[in-house]
Design a protein around this motif. Structure first.
Motif, short mmCIF file in Angstrom:
data_model
loop_
_atom_site.label_atom_id
_atom_site.label_comp_id
_atom_site.label_asym_id
_atom_site.label_seq_id
_atom_site.Cartn_x
_atom_site.Cartn_y
_atom_site.Cartn_z
N LYS A 581 -32.92 -25.60 -61.66
CA LYS A 581 -31.51 -26.17 -61.54
C LYS A 581 -31.45 -27.55 -61.11
CE LYS A 581 -29.08 -21.84 -60.32
NZ LYS A 581 -30.27 -21.10 -60.82
N PHE A 588 -38.68 -31.38 -52.94
CA PHE A 588 -39.61 -32.08 -52.31
C PHE A 588 -39.91 -31.57 -50.89
CE2 PHE A 588 -40.65 -34.38 -55.81
CZ PHE A 588 -40.27 -35.51 -56.15
N LEU B 19 -42.19 -40.16 -50.04
CA LEU B 19 -42.07 -39.61 -51.44
C LEU B 19 -41.21 -38.27 -51.31
CD1 LEU B 19 -42.60 -39.64 -54.28
CD2 LEU B 19 -44.79 -38.49 -53.79
N LEU B 20 -41.45 -37.40 -50.44
CA LEU B 20 -40.94 -36.08 -50.29
C LEU B 20 -39.37 -36.23 -49.72
CD1 LEU B 20 -44.22 -34.03 -49.75
CD2 LEU B 20 -42.81 -34.36 -52.05
N MET B 21 -39.36 -37.01 -48.88
CA MET B 21 -37.88 -36.97 -48.25
C MET B 21 -37.14 -38.21 -48.46
SD MET B 21 -39.09 -35.60 -44.59
CE MET B 21 -37.54 -35.97 -43.73
N TYR B 22 -36.64 -38.52 -49.60
CA TYR B 22 -35.80 -39.62 -49.66
C TYR B 22 -34.59 -39.13 -49.89
CZ TYR B 22 -36.53 -38.51 -54.80
OH TYR B 22 -36.42 -37.76 -55.87
N ARG B 23 -33.57 -40.28 -49.80
CA ARG B 23 -32.23 -39.84 -49.55
C ARG B 23 -31.45 -39.87 -51.10
NH1 ARG B 23 -29.11 -40.65 -44.92
NH2 ARG B 23 -27.21 -40.43 -46.34
N SER B 24 -31.38 -41.14 -51.58
CA SER B 24 -30.50 -41.02 -52.71
C SER B 24 -31.23 -41.67 -53.95
CB SER B 24 -29.17 -41.38 -52.44
OG SER B 24 -29.23 -42.85 -51.88
N VAL B 90 -30.02 -39.55 -56.90
CA VAL B 90 -30.88 -38.27 -57.17
C VAL B 90 -29.63 -37.20 -57.75
CG1 VAL B 90 -32.50 -36.57 -56.77
CG2 VAL B 90 -32.57 -38.94 -55.99
N LEU B 93 -28.97 -35.74 -61.10
CA LEU B 93 -30.12 -35.06 -61.69
C LEU B 93 -29.87 -33.70 -61.75
CD1 LEU B 93 -33.26 -37.28 -61.12
CD2 LEU B 93 -31.53 -37.61 -62.85
N ASN B 94 -28.61 -32.99 -62.11
CA ASN B 94 -28.64 -31.70 -61.93
C ASN B 94 -28.47 -31.05 -63.17
OD1 ASN B 94 -26.46 -32.75 -62.42
ND2 ASN B 94 -25.32 -31.80 -60.66
N LEU B 96 -30.07 -30.38 -66.68
CA LEU B 96 -31.17 -30.28 -67.22
C LEU B 96 -31.00 -30.47 -68.90
CD1 LEU B 96 -33.78 -27.92 -65.78
CD2 LEU B 96 -33.96 -30.19 -66.20
N CYS B 98 -30.91 -33.66 -72.04
CA CYS B 98 -31.22 -35.01 -72.39
C CYS B 98 -29.70 -35.60 -72.99
CB CYS B 98 -32.09 -35.14 -73.25
SG CYS B 98 -33.62 -34.66 -72.81
#
Lengths: 606, 98
Positions: A581, A588, B19-24, B90, B93-94, B96, B98
């Motif tokens: 989704k 992450f 890398l794993l915890m970014y906001r927007s 981010v 990006l929901n 999927l 193109c």
């Protein structure tokens, strides 16, 4: 014996002198035309010497001058072959060229580039003589290409006119297709008989395979306007009338048939090739005679008549009678050139009017031209004891009494009667009835530069057949006995043609002009051949080329192989395999928490 | 563990967390990726030079080459997203597709 060699070479060298004089002051004033004409006249008189020596002693000669190149076992020299064909043809060609040059001093009088015109005519004559006297195929190719180039330059003489440029280009293209056949046979002869000399070819290959002979037939079809490669000849009438008289009636177009006559010893025993030439010639002669029936331009009718006679010559070669074909070449040159000169006189006198529907009543106004035109047409149809009779009648007799293809024979006979029909058409529309041109024309034929050439060719049209056929040494046994109805065949079909044509022409005075039928459309549009063949094959080939080169090759290699393929594979794969989704931050974050837990758990195991 | 090791490993861990915890912004993830690669490069170079492991002298350079390619692809993806949405947030990006 010495006189033979020296007079032949002198004839050829004399004609080169005015070309070399073109860089001097002589080229710039009006004496150049007289100079060229007198040179041609002197060359004609000198070329009579070898001809009479040949008739007297039947002795041929081969002059081999300058050694050009030797490649391994292959030797090329400059060699001239003086045999029956070349010695008889040279005086005829020179006589006709002399007459045409004198005529063009009247016809092209007001042209500012007239000296260049004479120079081009002379270069054409030289290359034609090179073609006729060539002993090896390379020299023949030089002459062959030379007459092609001069034809291009002369047809496009009035180059400001697009139709003339198109016609010149058309002539070059159709001749080029024939040249493919010529080069094919040259290559075959080189690789199989190791030489381009005619003597060696005739000795070494008594029964050649079909390939070189088909190549030669293709070359002749291209140069002599046989069916399939014929549209250039009527289009070539865009050139001035002297050009049409010299090139496209007597001299250049017979080069193809002359090539076949030269190579006739190779074709004696090959029945399929003879049948192919016979069929091609018969089809040509009938098709072009049909097209000549409804043309309205006087030069085009005479051009189609030339094409029909060329088909007849091809038929003769296909009957294995090369000497009869050669005799027809020589006699046809006289009356066809005269017909063109008469039409030139009519055209100039009617202020450049070429449409026969606007001529008429010239019978009383131009008496001399009328005489010449009627005599020329009668000679063309083969009226007994004029020139055409001595060559055309033996051809028809040989055709009817030999074991040959009945369909080709039938076509030839029908074409012979159609010859009479279109000749009557010319005479009726231009000479008889009431005048259809505007009355303010200034018509006279008092200029000796006009009268004398036509007078000479007229005498030639009447007597040349008799003189030539009585003085030429016989090379084959002539056919002497045949049933009466076969002997009279040519005469009967010609008379039939005359009667039908006279009837139909007098109808046109009394009956209403009907709606054009499909047959008239077929004949006027030249059998739809140029309409179809000049548009459809180029369009198809060019479209196919564009599709292959651009769409198929370029596009594929630069766009489709990697980029678009990768894109489509990725798309399909992702569509197949994804059920996510897209919540990236959650993913992450869970990864981070898992990593931390793992490090804690495995570092502190208790 | 020595201080140098702790220093570099801390740099690596901080970049990983970033890398794993970014906001927007996606751009910050890419920058942290670069940071991770950089710290790995330093670690590798120091270890190899310290132990005189000459045979592996090429390895950092190869790592750098691959890092450059990866950065290029990452930036290309960023440009595509920015073309479609205007920003690189981010939360866009929901979808999927193109």
């Amino acid at each position: 014996m010495d006189l033979f060699t020296s007079s032949t070479l002198l004839t050829l060298l004399m004609l080169i002198t005015p070309i070399m004089a073109s860089s001097t002051n002589l080229y710039k004033n009006s004496n150049y035309q007289h100079y060229v004409k007198n040179m041609t006249l002197s060359a004609f008189i000198i070329s009579l010497i070898p001809m009479t020596m040949f008739i007297h002693t039947n002795q041929e000669m081969l002059i081999s001058n300058w050694h050009w190149i030797t490649i391994h076992t292959f030797k090329l020299t400059l060699s001239f072959k003086m045999d029956y064909f070349s010695l008889m043809f040279m005086p005829v060609a020179l006589f006709i060229t002399w007459s045409i040059m004198e005529f063009s001093m009247w016809y092209m009088h007001s042209d500012p580039n007239i000296n260049q015109f004479f120079k081009y005519l002379l270069i054409f004559l030289i290359t034609m003589l090179i073609l006729v006297t060539a002993n090896n195929l390379f020299q023949l190719l030089v002459g062959w290409e030379g007459v092609g180039i001069m034809s291009f330059l002369l047809i496009g003489w009035w180059f400001g006119r697009t139709d003339a440029n198109t016609a010149a280009l058309q002539a070059i293209l159709y001749n080029r297709i024939g040249d493919i056949g010529f080069l094919l046979s040259m290559a075959w002869f080189l690789s199989n008989t190791n030489s381009w000399d005619l003597q060696q070819i005739f000795v070494l290959s008594q029964n050649p395979s079909n390939l070189p002979l088909m190549g030669l037939t293709l070359a002749a079809a291209g140069k002599s306007a046989q069916f399939g490669l014929h549209p250039w000849l009527p289009s070539a009438m865009e050139g001035p009338t002297p050009v049409s008289a010299l090139l496209h009636s007597s001299t250049m177009v017979v080069a193809g048939v002359f090539l076949l006559i030269r190579f006739s010893p190779l074709m004696e025993n090959n029945k399929p090739i003879q049948t192919m030439m016979l069929s091609l010639g018969a089809l040509t002669t009938l098709f072009t005679a049909i097209c000549a029936l409804t043309q309205n331009d006087i030069k085009k009718i005479i051009a189609f008549s030339t094409s029909s006679q060329l088909g007849l010559m091809m038929v003769t070669v296909g009957l294995n009678q090369p000497h009869l074909a050669f005799l027809h070449i020589c006699t046809h040159a006289f009356f066809k050139a005269m017909l063109f000169l008469c039409s030139g006189s009519i055209i100039h006198n009617l202020n450049n009017e070429q449409d026969i529907r606007k001529m008429g009543g010239l019978y009383k106004i131009l008496p001399f031209t009328t005489t010449a035109l009627i005599t020329g047409c009668l000679a063309l149809t083969g009226v007994p004891f004029l020139t055409g009779f001595y060559s055309k009648d033996p051809i028809i007799e040989a055709a009817t009494s030999s074991y040959t293809n009945a369909w080709a024979l039938l076509l030839t006979l029908i074409a012979t009667s159609l010859t009479a029909v279109y000749s009557t058409r010319i005479i009726f529309y231009t000479l008889l009835e009431q005048p259809r041109f505007s009355p303010l024309m200034n018509i006279n034929e008092t200029n000796p530069a006009l009268i004398n050439p036509i007078k000479r060719l007229l005498v030639g049209s009447i007597f040349a057949g008799f003189i030539l056929s009585n003085n030429m040494p016989p090379m084959t046994t002539p056919l002497m006995t045949m049933p009466l109805h076969l002997k009279l065949t040519a005469l009967m079909v010609t008379t039939l043609g005359f009667i039908i044509a006279l009837e139909i022409n007098t109808y046109s005075k009394n009956l209403k002009y009907p709606h054009l039928s499909n047959f008239t459309n077929f004949s006027t549009l030249l059998g739809y051949f140029p309409t179809i063949m000049h548009r459809l094959p180029p369009h198809l080939i060019l479209t196919m080329g564009q599709k292959l080169a651009t769409s198929l090759l370029d596009l594929t290699w630069t766009e489709i192989i990697l980029p678009k393929t990768m894109t489509s594979i990725q798309l399909k794969a992702s569509l197949l395999t994804s059920n996510q989704k897209g919540l990236i931050k959650l993913y992450f974050l869970s990864f981070l928490i898992t990593m931390t837990l793992v490090m804690l758990l495995f570092n502190y195991p208790e | 563990m020595s201080l140098v090791h702790i220093n570099i490993l801390m740099a690596f861990t901080m970049s990983l967390t970033g890398l794993l915890m970014y906001r927007s912004h996606l751009m910050s993830a890419l920058l942290c990726l670069e940071g991770m690669v950089l710290s790995l490069f330093i670690l590798m170079t120091l270890t190899i030079l310290n132990s005189h492991f000459t045979l592996a002298n090429m390895a950092p350079i190869i790592l750098l080459v691959f890092a450059a390619c990866e950065a290029a692809i990452g930036l290309a993806l960023l440009v595509m997203i920015s073309n479609t949405y205007g920003t690189d947030h981010v939360q866009n990006l929901n979808l999927l597709q193109c």
